[in-house]
Design a protein around this motif. Structure first.
Motif, PDB file in Angstrom:
ATOM      1  N   SER A 223       0.848  -1.075  -0.041  1.00 26.08           N
ATOM      2  CA  SER A 223      -0.158  -0.483  -0.158  1.00 26.08           C
ATOM      3  C   SER A 223       0.718   1.681   0.416  1.00 26.08           C
ATOM      4  O   SER A 223       0.324   2.046  -0.336  1.00 26.08           O
ATOM      5  CB  SER A 223      -0.708   0.143   0.977  1.00 26.08           C
ATOM      6  N   GLY A 224       2.138   0.928   0.144  1.00 25.32           N
ATOM      7  CA  GLY A 224       2.657   2.536  -0.130  1.00 25.32           C
ATOM      8  C   GLY A 224       3.865   2.992  -0.997  1.00 25.32           C
ATOM      9  O   GLY A 224       4.121   3.869  -1.404  1.00 25.32           O
ATOM     10  N   ILE A 225       3.020   1.749  -2.266  1.00 17.36           N
ATOM     11  CA  ILE A 225       3.507   2.301  -3.546  1.00 17.36           C
ATOM     12  C   ILE A 225       3.539   3.603  -4.259  1.00 17.36           C
ATOM     13  O   ILE A 225       3.956   4.288  -4.519  1.00 17.36           O
ATOM     14  CB  ILE A 225       3.157   1.350  -4.447  1.00 17.36           C
ATOM     15  N   GLU A 226       2.355   3.979  -3.529  1.00 19.11           N
ATOM     16  CA  GLU A 226       1.330   5.093  -3.938  1.00 19.11           C
ATOM     17  C   GLU A 226       2.186   6.283  -2.727  1.00 19.11           C
ATOM     18  O   GLU A 226       2.116   7.249  -4.095  1.00 19.11           O
ATOM     19  CB  GLU A 226       0.083   5.480  -4.143  1.00 19.11           C
ATOM     20  N   LEU A 227       2.233   6.079  -2.308  1.00 20.67           N
ATOM     21  CA  LEU A 227       3.316   7.453  -1.120  1.00 20.67           C
ATOM     22  C   LEU A 227       4.431   7.628  -1.620  1.00 20.67           C
ATOM     23  O   LEU A 227       4.636   8.599  -2.059  1.00 20.67           O
ATOM     24  CB  LEU A 227       2.856   6.761   0.257  1.00 20.67           C
ATOM     25  N   ALA A 228       5.127   6.388  -2.313  1.00 18.15           N
ATOM     26  CA  ALA A 228       6.357   6.354  -2.685  1.00 18.15           C
ATOM     27  C   ALA A 228       6.741   6.877  -3.958  1.00 18.15           C
ATOM     28  O   ALA A 228       7.145   8.479  -4.233  1.00 18.15           O
ATOM     29  CB  ALA A 228       7.251   5.228  -2.965  1.00 18.15           C
ATOM     30  N   THR A 229       4.770   7.010  -4.683  1.00 22.09           N
ATOM     31  CA  THR A 229       5.370   7.785  -5.509  1.00 22.09           C
ATOM     32  C   THR A 229       5.286   9.152  -5.610  1.00 22.09           C
ATOM     33  O   THR A 229       5.791  10.138  -6.268  1.00 22.09           O
ATOM     34  CB  THR A 229       4.396   7.040  -7.229  1.00 22.09           C
ATOM     35  N   ASP A 230       3.938   9.388  -4.492  1.00 17.08           N
ATOM     36  CA  ASP A 230       4.268  11.368  -4.444  1.00 17.08           C
ATOM     37  C   ASP A 230       5.004  11.679  -4.257  1.00 17.08           C
ATOM     38  O   ASP A 230       5.513  13.315  -3.688  1.00 17.08           O
ATOM     39  CB  ASP A 230       2.349  10.952  -3.556  1.00 17.08           C
ATOM     40  N   ARG A 231       5.613  11.156  -2.981  1.00 12.65           N
ATOM     41  CA  ARG A 231       7.194  11.592  -1.825  1.00 12.65           C
ATOM     42  C   ARG A 231       7.703  11.785  -3.622  1.00 12.65           C
ATOM     43  O   ARG A 231       9.353  12.918  -3.942  1.00 12.65           O
ATOM     44  CB  ARG A 231       7.474  10.896  -1.628  1.00 12.65           C
TER      45      ARG A 231
ATOM     46  N   LEU B 145       6.480   6.648 -13.271  1.00 14.98           N
ATOM     47  CA  LEU B 145       7.331   6.322 -12.189  1.00 14.98           C
ATOM     48  C   LEU B 145       6.222   5.279 -10.570  1.00 14.98           C
ATOM     49  O   LEU B 145       6.976   4.206 -10.225  1.00 14.98           O
ATOM     50  CB  LEU B 145       7.213   7.476 -11.246  1.00 14.98           C
ATOM     51  N   MET B 146       4.833   5.471 -11.209  1.00  9.58           N
ATOM     52  CA  MET B 146       4.511   4.266 -10.231  1.00  9.58           C
ATOM     53  C   MET B 146       4.845   2.253 -10.784  1.00  9.58           C
ATOM     54  O   MET B 146       4.761   1.535  -9.251  1.00  9.58           O
ATOM     55  CB  MET B 146       2.763   4.274  -9.756  1.00  9.58           C
ATOM     56  N   ASP B 147       5.030   2.375 -11.907  1.00 13.22           N
ATOM     57  CA  ASP B 147       5.032   0.776 -12.249  1.00 13.22           C
ATOM     58  C   ASP B 147       6.925   0.823 -12.091  1.00 13.22           C
ATOM     59  O   ASP B 147       6.532  -0.404 -11.262  1.00 13.22           O
ATOM     60  CB  ASP B 147       4.618   1.235 -14.260  1.00 13.22           C
ATOM     61  N   LEU B 148       7.887   1.431 -12.242  1.00  8.94           N
ATOM     62  CA  LEU B 148       8.659   0.882 -11.493  1.00  8.94           C
ATOM     63  C   LEU B 148       9.082   0.924 -10.310  1.00  8.94           C
ATOM     64  O   LEU B 148       9.467  -0.396  -9.483  1.00  8.94           O
ATOM     65  CB  LEU B 148      10.073   2.373 -11.677  1.00  8.94           C
ATOM     66  N   ILE B 149       8.172   1.626  -9.238  1.00  9.63           N
ATOM     67  CA  ILE B 149       8.053   1.516  -8.171  1.00  9.63           C
ATOM     68  C   ILE B 149       7.375  -0.129  -7.532  1.00  9.63           C
ATOM     69  O   ILE B 149       7.525  -0.834  -7.018  1.00  9.63           O
ATOM     70  CB  ILE B 149       7.334   2.019  -7.140  1.00  9.63           C
ATOM     71  N   ALA B 150       6.570   0.224  -8.775  1.00  9.51           N
ATOM     72  CA  ALA B 150       5.129  -1.335  -8.284  1.00  9.51           C
ATOM     73  C   ALA B 150       6.684  -3.232  -8.614  1.00  9.51           C
ATOM     74  O   ALA B 150       6.634  -3.858  -7.973  1.00  9.51           O
ATOM     75  CB  ALA B 150       3.955  -1.534  -9.360  1.00  9.51           C
ATOM     76  N   ARG B 151       6.891  -2.235 -10.285  1.00  8.95           N
ATOM     77  CA  ARG B 151       8.606  -3.434 -10.042  1.00  8.95           C
ATOM     78  C   ARG B 151       8.974  -3.589  -8.714  1.00  8.95           C
ATOM     79  O   ARG B 151       9.620  -5.158  -8.710  1.00  8.95           O
ATOM     80  CB  ARG B 151       8.564  -3.231 -11.866  1.00  8.95           C
ATOM     81  N   ALA B 152       9.542  -2.715  -8.854  1.00  5.34           N
ATOM     82  CA  ALA B 152      10.728  -3.198  -8.037  1.00  5.34           C
ATOM     83  C   ALA B 152       9.933  -3.924  -6.318  1.00  5.34           C
ATOM     84  O   ALA B 152      10.834  -4.518  -6.450  1.00  5.34           O
ATOM     85  CB  ALA B 152      11.285  -1.579  -7.109  1.00  5.34           C
TER      86      ALA B 152
END
Length: 44
Positions: free
Chosen positions: A4-12, A29-36
């Motif tokens: 659930s923190g993927i969206e928050l990490a994207t926002d930051r 960016l959200m896709d990159l973080i979700a893949r990681a």
């Protein structure tokens, strides 16, 4: 970080941008973080 923190990490990341040769886009960016998060390699 929970999934659930993927969206928050994207926002930051978007609120504190850094120099990048490619403009930062929320979806990409959200896709990159979700893949990681999933342990997958980034797309090139």
């Amino acid at each position: 970080m929970p999934e659930s923190g993927i969206e928050l990490a994207t926002d930051r990341a978007l609120s504190n941008p850094y120099w990048n040769p490619r403009p930062l886009e929320r979806g990409a960016l959200m896709d990159l973080i979700a893949r990681a998060y999933a342990g997958e390699r980034p797309r090139s």
